[in-house]
Motif scaffolding. Structure first.
Motif, short mmCIF file in Angstrom:
data_model
loop_
_atom_site.label_atom_id
_atom_site.label_comp_id
_atom_site.label_asym_id
_atom_site.label_seq_id
_atom_site.Cartn_x
_atom_site.Cartn_y
_atom_site.Cartn_z
N LEU A 282 36.37 41.68 41.57
CA LEU A 282 35.15 41.33 40.83
C LEU A 282 33.95 41.22 41.76
O LEU A 282 32.83 41.57 41.39
CB LEU A 282 35.35 40.02 40.07
N GLN A 289 29.89 48.32 34.58
CA GLN A 289 29.29 47.37 33.64
C GLN A 289 30.08 47.32 32.34
O GLN A 289 30.77 48.28 31.98
CB GLN A 289 27.83 47.74 33.35
N HIS A 290 29.92 46.20 31.65
CA HIS A 290 30.51 46.03 30.31
C HIS A 290 29.45 45.41 29.42
O HIS A 290 28.98 44.29 29.68
CB HIS A 290 31.74 45.13 30.38
N VAL A 295 30.80 43.77 35.47
CA VAL A 295 32.09 43.18 35.14
C VAL A 295 32.33 42.02 36.11
O VAL A 295 32.64 42.23 37.29
CB VAL A 295 33.23 44.22 35.26
N THR A 296 32.15 40.83 35.63
CA THR A 296 32.27 39.63 36.46
C THR A 296 32.45 38.43 35.56
O THR A 296 32.60 38.58 34.35
CB THR A 296 31.02 39.47 37.35
N ASN A 382 32.26 38.27 25.57
CA ASN A 382 32.42 39.58 26.19
C ASN A 382 33.07 40.60 25.26
O ASN A 382 33.32 41.73 25.66
CB ASN A 382 33.18 39.47 27.51
#
Length: 466
Positions: A282, A289-290, A295-296, A382
């Motif tokens: 991470l 990206q999401h 992405v984290t 998310n």
């Protein structure tokens, strides 16, 4: 004096249902005090059990019929399982299980419109007769999940008929043993082809417990196992990555002294090894990206919680993360932390003239909504996209954060401007929860069109309800 006659039932189904409900009321009124011995009581319990199973069979047929004619949004939600869960007040997992059973045991219709037998016709017949219950059905469905793909249709039909026959006389545990014998006969070598291995692969993360710990289950394929073996060989050695030992190492070989004082079990060392590898992944910034954010880990909390280093933050995935763990996570990577006022928790104003919500706006939505805003929805942030409460128009519309709402993909389809759609509005300053997102149901769901709010991600609000 003449009394008003009771209106005749509109259908034969309604007439039978009225008679059934009247009989139930009669049993309640009579009671069971006149039963003098346990044999009579046991016989009555057995009859009740048969009746309960028969009623469950009726429900399976009705759910199958609804699934065949299902129109998303017709009854207030996009998925049939969600409608069943809300209407019957049962767990969503239970509603999904009933729908899956209906798919296998309910009537079907072919492309030509001709009726088809259920997937498991003999099991369905026993279900309708009240001879088997949910546990028997689960055993049979799990049996066919393990049948190798090379077994022909005729053999499968014979096995289903035999299992359904045995289910009428055996307990579920006895039926499972019989199924295992049949399975061993069908697959004597026990060597599953690759397609069957692929079908079994799974990694399920369970729900958080009251202690914030999470249990799960997995069945990994040979490739993932080989990766885990390589990972554990280095990172799960005694003395490597011990969070309770400042001298514990990762890159260099641990000394004998450090390894000796590592009291973690094998399972604990493997747990910590996965933590290290995922944390590094991470932090690397290579995961893309999401939904507009890297992405984290995204965690939200109040200023007071941060200053006191107590309480829990909520992550973008809907999990609770103790503040001390947030502070430890922050030492390793640039994750996202959104801080909001303790008193009213209202987000700052951010405006954009672009159609797509920017990353900082999504962070504000994460912190304010914490998940899907549709009433009763549990899907975390998310798994959501940003919905415009005011319909966006290319020439005039603004993507302002106070007009954005987190909505999951399923419920986003229900929102719109037509009379048959759900409408979203922002609660005004005089509302009990100013700035929150309200959903106004269409008239066919609620004729009064009373706005609804989702309290799932704000559990303290349940105490405020009248």
């Amino acid at each position: 004096m003449l009394s008003n006659p009771t209106p005749a039932p509109a259908t034969a189904v309604e007439a039978a249902m009225v008679a059934f409900e009247t009989a139930l009321q009669g049993l309640r009124d009579v009671g069971f005090g006149e039963l003098s011995n346990n044999r009579d009581r046991l016989d009555l319990v057995q009859r009740f059990e048969t009746g309960t199973r028969t009623i469950a069979g009726f429900g399976t047929v009705l759910i199958a019929d609804m699934q065949e004619q299902w129109i998303p949004g017709e009854l207030g939600d996009y998925r049939l399982a969600d409608v069943l869960a809300d209407t019957l007040r049962i767990y969503p997992s239970e509603a999904k299980a009933r729908r899956r059973i209906a798919e296998d045991l309910g009537p079907r219709t072919g492309f030509s419109g001709a009726p088809l037998d259920p997937v498991y016709p003999n099991t369905a017949a026993a279900h309708r007769d009240g001879a088997i219950d949910r546990a028997h059905i689960t055993v049979i469905r799990e049996f066919f999940a393990q049948v190798p793909s090379y077994v022909d249709a005729e053999t499968r039909e014979q096995a289903e008929a035999k299992l359904a026959e045995q289910a009428r006389i055996l307990r579920p545990d006895q039926l499972r043993r019989a199924g295992n014998r049949i399975l061993a006969y069908l697959n004597p070598d026990g060597n599953a082809p690759e397609v069957d291995r692929d079908r079994k692969r799974t990694f399920i993360l369970g729900k958080q417990g009251t202690d914030l710990m999470t249990k799960g289950s997995f069945c990994v394929d040979p490739e993932l196992r080989s990766y885990l073996e390589a990972l554990f060989a280095k990172y799960a050695k005694p003395g490597v990555g011990n969070p309770h030992d400042a001298d514990s190492t990762v890159d260099a070989e641990p000394t004998d002294e450090v390894a000796h004082r590592d009291e973690r079990s094998v399972g604990q060392r493997q747990h910590d090894a996965l933590t290290m590898v995922l944390r590094d992944a991470l932090a690397s910034g290579t995961l893309g990206q999401h939904r507009g954010l890297p992405v984290t880990v995204v965690a939200t909390m109040t200023v007071k919680e941060l200053e006191d280093a107590s309480g829990t933050a909520i992550t973008g995935g809907g999990s609770l993360l103790p503040i001390r763990d947030v502070l430890r996570v922050a030492r390793h990577a640039h994750h996202y932390l959104a801080l909001f006022d303790d008193d009213d928790g209202r987000p700052i104003y951010l405006g954009r003239s672009k159609r797509i919500a920017q990353g900082d706006q999504r962070l504000v939505c994460y912190a304010r909504d914490k998940g899907c805003t549709f009433p009763g929805c549990w899907r975390p942030a998310n798994c959501c996209q940003c919905h415009h409460c005011r319909e966006w128009v290319a020439e005039l519309g603004l993507t302002d954060v106070d007009q954005l709402a987190l909505v999951c993909d399923s419920h986003h389809r229900l929102a719109g401007v037509k009379d048959t759609d759900w409408h979203t509005i922002v609660a005004g300053p005089d509302h009990q929860y100013p700035g929150r997102i309200l959903w106004v149901p269409p008239k066919h769901v609620d004729p009064t069109r009373k706005p609804r709010i989702n309290h799932y991600f704000h559990p303290h609000e349940y105490w405020d309800l009248d």
